[in-house]
Design a protein around this motif. Structure first.
Motif, short mmCIF file in Angstrom:
data_model
loop_
_atom_site.label_atom_id
_atom_site.label_comp_id
_atom_site.label_asym_id
_atom_site.label_seq_id
_atom_site.Cartn_x
_atom_site.Cartn_y
_atom_site.Cartn_z
N CYS A 1 -8.96 -1.98 2.57
CA CYS A 1 -7.86 -1.16 2.06
C CYS A 1 -7.92 0.24 2.67
O CYS A 1 -6.91 0.76 3.17
CB CYS A 1 -7.91 -1.09 0.54
SG CYS A 1 -6.54 -0.19 -0.19
N ALA B 1 -6.91 -0.62 -3.92
CA ALA B 1 -7.34 -1.93 -3.45
C ALA B 1 -7.10 -3.00 -4.52
O ALA B 1 -6.63 -4.11 -4.22
CB ALA B 1 -8.82 -1.88 -3.07
N ASN C 1 -9.07 4.91 -3.81
CA ASN C 1 -9.04 3.75 -2.93
C ASN C 1 -9.39 2.48 -3.71
O ASN C 1 -8.80 1.42 -3.48
CB ASN C 1 -10.00 3.93 -1.75
CG ASN C 1 -9.93 2.77 -0.81
OD1 ASN C 1 -8.87 2.47 -0.24
ND2 ASN C 1 -11.03 2.06 -0.64
N ILE D 1 0.85 -1.20 0.00
CA ILE D 1 0.00 0.00 0.00
C ILE D 1 0.88 1.24 0.00
O ILE D 1 0.66 2.18 -0.79
CB ILE D 1 -0.97 -0.01 1.20
CG1 ILE D 1 -2.05 -1.08 1.00
CG2 ILE D 1 -1.59 1.37 1.42
CD1 ILE D 1 -2.90 -1.36 2.22
N LEU E 1 -6.88 -6.40 -2.52
CA LEU E 1 -7.66 -6.27 -1.30
C LEU E 1 -8.98 -5.62 -1.66
O LEU E 1 -9.06 -4.87 -2.64
CB LEU E 1 -6.88 -5.38 -0.31
CG LEU E 1 -7.27 -5.35 1.14
CD1 LEU E 1 -7.13 -6.72 1.78
CD2 LEU E 1 -6.40 -4.36 1.90
#
Length: 152
Positions: free
Chosen positions: A37, A27, A23, A11, A32
């Motif tokens: 996330c 992710a 986001n 990340i 994820l």
């Protein structure tokens, strides 16, 4: 690297490449789902691993063609002298970083950006060298930055 697993490191690496990433995109890149996330990013922020987001600018586009490393020796090693110097140098827009250093005869290492040699001369002679307590200045000009990166 307290409490960072491989997913946190992924990340952080992706955010350092592109802090504007959504986001959802982040992710997907780290495999994820979006809610966990976002939760991890928030936790990284809350725990101080992420300290901010910013736009990296190109100094040359603003006319700053020369990068200068300036090593500075102070005449006396007192808290007042150092505080006075640090407060003064923070006010110079040309200075992009300033560090107290060890292992050399100088006390500070500054990185500054200037337009040209005339700008550097004005900065050095009419502003930097007028800070009380500076005993010696040694300048090195950067020929080319090979790379710059963050730790993760």
């Amino acid at each position: 690297m307290q409490n960072l697993d491989n997913l946190d490191k992924k990340i952080l690496a992706e955010l350092q490449k592109n802090a504007k990433i959504s986001n959802l995109e982040l992710a997907e890149l780290v495999n994820l789902s979006p809610t966990p996330c976002a939760r991890r990013v928030k936790q990284l922020e809350d725990n101080g691993f992420i300290t901010g987001y910013f736009a990296k600018t190109n100094p040359q586009k603003f006319g700053y063609q020369l990068s200068v490393f300036i090593a500075i020796s102070m005449d006396r090693h007192t808290a007042e002298r150092f505080e006075n110097f640090e407060n003064a140098v923070k006010e110079f827009p040309e200075v992009v970083s300033c560090s107290i250093v060890t292992g050399r005869s100088e006390d500070y290492l500054i990185k500054a950006m200037v337009r040209d040699m005339a700008h550097y001369e004005e900065f050095l002679l009419h502003r930097l060298n007028r800070i009380e307590g500076i005993a010696q200045v040694h300048t090195s000009f950067e020929l080319r930055e090979v790379f710059s990166r963050s730790l993760i």
